[in-house]
Design an enzyme around this catalytic site. Sequence first.
Site, PDB file in Angstrom:
ATOM      1  N   LYS A   1       0.810  -1.224   0.000  1.00  0.00           N
ATOM      2  CA  LYS A   1       0.000   0.000   0.000  1.00  0.00           C
ATOM      3  C   LYS A   1       0.839   1.268   0.000  1.00  0.00           C
ATOM      4  O   LYS A   1       0.346   2.337  -0.337  1.00  0.00           O
ATOM      5  CB  LYS A   1      -0.933   0.017   1.225  1.00  0.00           C
ATOM      6  CG  LYS A   1      -2.074  -0.974   1.128  1.00  0.00           C
ATOM      7  CD  LYS A   1      -3.128  -0.706   2.184  1.00  0.00           C
ATOM      8  CE  LYS A   1      -4.323  -1.635   1.999  1.00  0.00           C
ATOM      9  NZ  LYS A   1      -5.337  -1.471   3.023  1.00  0.00           N
TER      10      LYS A   1
ATOM     11  N   LYS B   1      -5.134 -10.267  -6.018  1.00  0.00           N
ATOM     12  CA  LYS B   1      -6.422 -10.565  -5.381  1.00  0.00           C
ATOM     13  C   LYS B   1      -7.460  -9.496  -5.718  1.00  0.00           C
ATOM     14  O   LYS B   1      -7.111  -8.366  -6.064  1.00  0.00           O
ATOM     15  CB  LYS B   1      -6.245 -10.673  -3.864  1.00  0.00           C
ATOM     16  CG  LYS B   1      -5.855  -9.359  -3.230  1.00  0.00           C
ATOM     17  CD  LYS B   1      -6.009  -9.356  -1.723  1.00  0.00           C
ATOM     18  CE  LYS B   1      -5.669  -7.964  -1.224  1.00  0.00           C
ATOM     19  NZ  LYS B   1      -6.504  -7.366  -0.279  1.00  0.00           N
TER      20      LYS B   1
ATOM     21  N   LYS C   1     -11.077  -3.911  -2.926  1.00  0.00           N
ATOM     22  CA  LYS C   1     -12.007  -2.772  -2.908  1.00  0.00           C
ATOM     23  C   LYS C   1     -11.364  -1.507  -3.437  1.00  0.00           C
ATOM     24  O   LYS C   1     -12.032  -0.638  -3.956  1.00  0.00           O
ATOM     25  CB  LYS C   1     -12.409  -2.454  -1.451  1.00  0.00           C
ATOM     26  CG  LYS C   1     -13.395  -3.401  -0.839  1.00  0.00           C
ATOM     27  CD  LYS C   1     -13.951  -2.817   0.449  1.00  0.00           C
ATOM     28  CE  LYS C   1     -13.029  -3.019   1.603  1.00  0.00           C
ATOM     29  NZ  LYS C   1     -13.201  -3.811   2.675  1.00  0.00           N
TER      30      LYS C   1
END
Length: 327
Positions: free
Chosen positions: A110, A192, A195
């Site tokens: 991230k 994966k 969201k």
Amino acid sequence: MRVLTGIQPTNILHIGNYFGALKPAIELQREDDLFMMIVDLHAITVPQKPEQLQKNIAFATAAYLAAGIDPKKATLFQQSRVPAHAELGWLLQTVARMGELERMTQFKDKSTAKGQNVSVGLFTYPVLMAADILLYDTQAVPVGEDQKQHLELTRDLAERFNRDFGQTFVVPKPIINIASGRILALDNPDIKMSKSAPSPKNYISLMDDADTIRKKIKSAVTDSESGISIDDARPGLKNLLAIFHLVTDEPMSEIATRYENKGMKNLKEDLAEALVAHLEPLQKKINDYLKNPDELEKVVSDGSLKAAEIASAKVARVKEVMGLRLA
Ligand code: TYM
């Protein structure tokens, strides 16, 4: 058994969150003592617009209830309403080591693109997650595979704390479902479903309408081999078969055999219809709950009071063993 899990109220949940964490948790609520948490303190580790966050918290509550969380059996609560989470999060930050947080792959993923420009909270986030779990003497944590490393850290922190200050925390175990623990992105089966993906083609959201679902499944990336088979070398196809299995309960091998000669186009069309049929009743229930904000408020406020009672007793005990009490 005490079971606890949480989902961040960021964007709308996708079928990875639903099948990877929410449904497995709901299946446990019948026999186990389930704590289901809206982890809003985690959501704010990346910038959120306040009005949108508020909506997402209401949506998450409605989605949990619509999916089958029963507030009479389970404790449904909002993390930020239970002050003990932030408090134990701090106490455990003094136990966690820089090195172990620097190894967290989710932080690396991230933060890499953003360099230094990420919040300190994003870095210390796994310690808050450990606090979430350890506050409730949690024995089992249903999560997707991406949370496995955070669970290992939680176990390490619990063991270290127990060693240094005496037996205080239960050491929890993850529950990771083989079929649903890692649903892949539809537009890229190397990663994966997520969201926060830049393209909505990555995921099926719980609220996607029928046409959107059909389009997304139709354009899902597979491979150019002919025939249908379950093969790790064909991750896009395997992912579609896994989703098919999750929405119909039919074993993957039977689905694969049925479509062996019918081909990818038919498989995708039927999967899209099965998904639509699975999600439509859920969407209707979610919308019904959203029309009733007072009920959502009552459920979350009752659940948070119940959670706070247990959590504050645990923090009191932690302070005591750490020597933070006068008497
Ligand atoms: P979050 O909000 O990213 O995701 C919620 C849950 O969904 C799972 N999940 C998936 N499962 C299968 N396939 C996928 N593609 C997929 N994407 C997400 C996640 O593994 C997770 O179980 N840190 C957590 C929230 C959290 C938590 C906790 C969980 C905070 N405190 C305490 C358990 C216990 C998170 O960000 O999940």
